[in-house]
Design an enzyme around this catalytic site. Structure first.
Site, mmCIF file in Angstrom:
data_model
loop_
_atom_site.group_PDB
_atom_site.id
_atom_site.type_symbol
_atom_site.label_atom_id
_atom_site.label_comp_id
_atom_site.label_asym_id
_atom_site.label_seq_id
_atom_site.Cartn_x
_atom_site.Cartn_y
_atom_site.Cartn_z
ATOM 1 N N LYS A 122 10.919 27.725 16.888
ATOM 2 C CA LYS A 122 11.919 28.768 16.697
ATOM 3 C C LYS A 122 11.501 29.771 15.630
ATOM 4 O O LYS A 122 11.984 30.906 15.608
ATOM 5 C CB LYS A 122 13.253 28.146 16.312
ATOM 6 C CG LYS A 122 13.923 27.334 17.404
ATOM 7 C CD LYS A 122 14.608 28.206 18.425
ATOM 8 C CE LYS A 122 15.461 27.381 19.377
ATOM 9 N NZ LYS A 122 16.210 28.211 20.324
ATOM 10 N N ASP A 179 22.272 25.457 16.995
ATOM 11 C CA ASP A 179 22.273 23.997 16.965
ATOM 12 C C ASP A 179 21.428 23.491 15.813
ATOM 13 O O ASP A 179 21.369 22.292 15.564
ATOM 14 C CB ASP A 179 21.711 23.445 18.277
ATOM 15 C CG ASP A 179 22.673 23.624 19.439
ATOM 16 O OD1 ASP A 179 23.832 23.226 19.302
ATOM 17 O OD2 ASP A 179 22.255 24.157 20.470
#
Length: 401
Positions: free
Chosen positions: A74, A123
């Site tokens: 990410k 998340d």
């Protein structure tokens, strides 16, 4: 392991769907990210012992645990999108079109960037990347986490200076709350999921992810090995899977491998969308140990790519994923022991499930000549949870945590 299949006929090659950016946009992302301090390609491991045991010619695992010290792939997407947003905003406010990431890294315009607040729901890993990018490039950051995000992941985001807001409900509820607050307070949403009217930033996120895909191709070619025949990719909202699929599609054309998307059975929005032939939302608390994949609504941008680009959509259960985390940590079959988070192993878990099912193996064209590529998208992003799963600290395993 549970196995369900949404197998589709593989489409004939045609131009990649509109929605993702092309080679020029990728080249811009690659050139910028390569200039970030600390950039280096992550390793690609051969799981030769596991491949022999599973009955395929080869398995390759791209280990993202060490990416920029953030513990996941990410770092490539959220932080890159923050940099692009800041450059656009600064250019508009200063009346300049010559600004680069070096101007952000130098802090020369910090008085302007500090007036900008980026925000998103997460998340865990995407929010950490956005917070890290905001800290690195000099803007403010507010991150929304939903009820089941672990305290360890929340604290990891806060360590980069972000304000973290915990919301009720599931991931999709937190996405809506972050967007509503951003509209009311003048913040800029940097999301890895797209929806009507919100496409440009997720395109930047996906171009950052494509750096990982291109690294893998370069490493395979540099090693003199053949291209993969199959790529098993974890789902979530679909951004990772779509970015890899699109990049391989553009780069390899008819030589591209088969793409199989794997999701938790408790949060299978892509699988259900594939069955319905259109985007379908999955309701409920989406409570899965694969926390990074606990998403109930498909990214529309990702769906435009995966609908024609993926050959199959599979689901796996939590216990199967945990078994795979332990398998990689054990170094069983003589392979290098690897630290993998719960969400990182969905692709490998799905592949092993398919190989154990005669109908699935045949439908997916998996046999003794198959060469399979996986993207280990995270390491032990919650070390306490990892220790409870594996029984050892991440640093005791060997490869990066």
């Amino acid at each position: 392991m549970d196995f369900q299949s949404g197998v589709r006929r593989r489409p004939a090659l045609r131009p990649r769907p509109a929605g993702g950016a092309g080679r020029a946009a990728y080249a811009l992302a690659q050139a910028e990210i390569a200039r970030w301090p600390g950039y280096a390609p992550t390793p690609l491991y051969a799981l030769d012992g596991l491949a022999r045991a599973a009955g395929v010619a080869g398995m390759l695992y791209k280990q993202e645990a060490g990416r920029f010290g953030l513990g996941s792939f990410k770092a490539l997407g959220g932080a890159y999108a923050v940099s692009r947003l800041l450059l656009r905003e600064l250019g508009s406010r200063l009346g300049r079109d010559d600004l680069t990431v070096d101007d952000l890294l130098s802090g020369e315009h910090r008085e302007h960037t500090q007036a900008i607040t980026v925000t998103c729901a997460t998340d865990g890993n995407h929010g950490r990347s956005v917070a890290w990018g905001a800290q690195r490039f000099g803007c403010r950051c507010v991150i929304y986490v939903h009820a089941t995000v672990s305290e360890g992941r929340k604290q990891a985001i806060e360590s980069y200076g972000a304000q973290v807001v915990r919301t009720a409900g599931n991931y999709d509820d937190s996405v809506r709350e972050a967007a509503a607050d951003a509209a009311r307070l003048g913040r800029f949403v940097v999301s890895d999921t797209s929806y009507p009217g919100y496409m440009d930033v997720p395109k930047d996120v996906m171009q950052g992810y494509a750096v990982m895909a291109d690294e893998a191709l370069s490493q395979i070619r540099a090693g003199g090995g053949p291209l993969p025949t199959h790529v098993f990719l974890q789902g979530g909202v679909g951004g990772l899977a779509a970015a890899v699929c699109a990049h391989f599609w553009e780069t390899l054309g008819p030589q591209r491998p088969r793409f199989i998307v794997v999701e938790p059975d408790r949060a299978a929005c892509l699988f259900e969308s594939a069955k319905a032939g259109r985007p379908v939302a999955v309701q409920g608390d989406l409570d899965t140990v694969m926390a990074g994949l606990a998403c109930g609504e498909v990214s529309l941008l990702a769906w435009e790519i995966l609908r024609p680009g993926a050959q199959a959509f599979l689901t796996v259960d939590d216990e199967a994923a945990l078994d795979t985390v332990r398998l990689l940590a054990s170094g069983r079959y003589g392979d290098t022991p690897l630290v993998a988070g719960e969400s990182a192993v969905a692709g490998l878990t799905g592949c092993l499930a398919a190989l154990a099912d005669d109908a699935a193996r045949q439908a997916l064209g998996l046999d003794g000549s198959s060469r399979v590529l996986f993207f280990g998208s995270e390491g032990a992003t919650d070390p306490g949870l990892y220790r409870r799963i594996v029984g050892r600290q991440p640093e005791e395993i060997g490869a990066p945590a």
